[in-house]
Design an enzyme around this catalytic site. Structure first.
Site, PDB file in Angstrom:
ATOM      1  N   ASP A 128       5.164  25.816  14.086  1.00 28.74           N
ATOM      2  CA  ASP A 128       3.986  25.191  13.490  1.00 28.74           C
ATOM      3  C   ASP A 128       3.052  24.681  14.578  1.00 28.74           C
ATOM      4  O   ASP A 128       3.415  24.597  15.753  1.00 28.74           O
ATOM      5  CB  ASP A 128       4.354  24.099  12.483  1.00 28.74           C
ATOM      6  CG  ASP A 128       5.031  22.892  13.109  1.00 28.74           C
ATOM      7  OD1 ASP A 128       5.007  22.770  14.345  1.00 28.74           O
ATOM      8  OD2 ASP A 128       5.580  22.074  12.369  1.00 28.74           O
ATOM      9  N   ASN A 136      -8.037  18.491  11.636  1.00 27.87           N
ATOM     10  CA  ASN A 136      -8.543  18.197  10.294  1.00 27.87           C
ATOM     11  C   ASN A 136      -9.219  16.835  10.244  1.00 27.87           C
ATOM     12  O   ASN A 136     -10.284  16.677   9.632  1.00 27.87           O
ATOM     13  CB  ASN A 136      -7.401  18.248   9.278  1.00 27.87           C
ATOM     14  CG  ASN A 136      -6.942  19.662   8.985  1.00 27.87           C
ATOM     15  OD1 ASN A 136      -7.718  20.607   9.098  1.00 27.87           O
ATOM     16  ND2 ASN A 136      -5.683  19.816   8.601  1.00 27.87           N
ATOM     17  N   ASP A 145      -8.854  25.264   8.749  1.00 26.13           N
ATOM     18  CA  ASP A 145      -8.685  26.612   8.192  1.00 26.13           C
ATOM     19  C   ASP A 145      -9.071  27.678   9.212  1.00 26.13           C
ATOM     20  O   ASP A 145      -8.415  28.728   9.309  1.00 26.13           O
ATOM     21  CB  ASP A 145      -9.541  26.776   6.935  1.00 26.13           C
ATOM     22  CG  ASP A 145      -9.003  25.996   5.745  1.00 26.13           C
ATOM     23  OD1 ASP A 145      -7.851  25.505   5.830  1.00 26.13           O
ATOM     24  OD2 ASP A 145      -9.720  25.880   4.740  1.00 26.13           O
ATOM     25  N   ASP A 171       0.695  24.532   8.059  1.00 29.85           N
ATOM     26  CA  ASP A 171       0.493  25.059   9.421  1.00 29.85           C
ATOM     27  C   ASP A 171       1.766  25.703   9.956  1.00 29.85           C
ATOM     28  O   ASP A 171       1.929  25.840  11.169  1.00 29.85           O
ATOM     29  CB  ASP A 171       0.033  23.936  10.357  1.00 29.85           C
ATOM     30  CG  ASP A 171       1.067  22.829  10.506  1.00 29.85           C
ATOM     31  OD1 ASP A 171       2.045  22.804   9.731  1.00 29.85           O
ATOM     32  OD2 ASP A 171       0.896  21.978  11.399  1.00 29.85           O
TER      33      ASP A 171
END
Length: 257
Positions: A128, A136, A145, A171
């Site tokens: 991840d 974010n 994204d 993620d």
């Protein structure tokens, strides 16, 4: 070819070979496989095919039956293609266009069964992003994204053609590496880690590019597990240990984990 075939309902391959110079080799190949007659057959609105068969004669009754079958074939092919498109969509992650968790689970079962049957190894990597939450929070979820989509690009560039790559969720990503041993797994994780950390992630509306890193855990069948659930657990455990060790880290599972 299909323009010539559309001139009539069906035809004798001998007649076609003598009449259409451009189709002689094609007709000869069909004849060599024991076929004597052929007819054009629509497969969908965009595609056409050829139906070829053998027999003693080509009667008007055969032509009549072929004409009656054609609309049914189009519907069957259209339905099959629609089903295939729906199935592909159900196995695809919308954001990254990679496989999704459902497809990953299906393929992991299949690949481990194949590895058992042929006595081969298989590696599973689970990773991840270390700092997607920061991205974010700082730039917004659209920026996050964009990072995820570009991770998908990096993966497609670096995996082998036989590897299966999936976005597991959020993620998190997984890679199934058929016929890969521990050495291959570690080398790949090191290369992927470097690729991601060196990548300059482009974010729309942001002048400067940003950087991200990943943490990875790897496990190998059959030395670390003998079934899909255990292998996934081993790779996930290695990932958790990697994250505890710090960012931008990769670890291969071992029994002491």
């Amino acid at each position: 070819i299909f323009k010539a075939l559309d001139k009539e309902n069906s035809f004798d391959l001998d007649e076609l070979a003598g009449r259409e110079a451009g189709l002689r080799d094609w007709a000869r190949n069909l004849k060599e496989n024991g076929l004597k007659y052929a007819a054009s057959f629509p497969l969908s609105a965009e595609r056409a095919g050829v139906l070829a068969w053998s027999g003693r004669e080509m009667s008007p009754a055969v032509n009549k039956q072929l004409q009656a079958l054609k609309p049914h074939v189009v519907r069957l092919v259209d339905n099959a293609e629609s089903y295939q498109r729906m199935e592909e969509m159900s196995y695809t992650d919308n954001l990254t266009s990679l496989a999704n968790q459902r497809y990953l689970s299906k393929r992991l079962d299949e690949e481990i069964s194949r590895a058992k049957r042929y006595n081969r190894k298989l590696a599973l990597i689970f990773f991840d992003l270390d700092d997607l939450k920061t991205v974010n929070d700082k730039y917004g979820h659209l920026a996050g994204d964009a990072v995820l989509r570009q991770v998908g690009q990096i993966l497609r560039k670096n995996v082998r053609t036989i590897d299966i790559v999936a976005r597991y969720g959020g993620d998190e990503f997984c890679i199934i590496m058929p016929e890969a041993n521990a050495t291959t797994c570690v080398k790949f994780m090191d290369r992927l880690k470097a690729e991601v950390s060196n990548w300059e992630f482009a974010i729309e509306g942001l002048a400067n590019r940003i950087s991200c890193t990943i943490s990875q855990g790897g496990a190998v069948f059959p030395e670390h597990a003998d079934n899909p659930k255990q292998l996934f657990h081993a790779a996930d455990t290695a990932l958790m240990k990697a994250k505890e060790s710090g960012r931008n880290t990769s670890l291969l599972y071992h029994s002491g984990n």
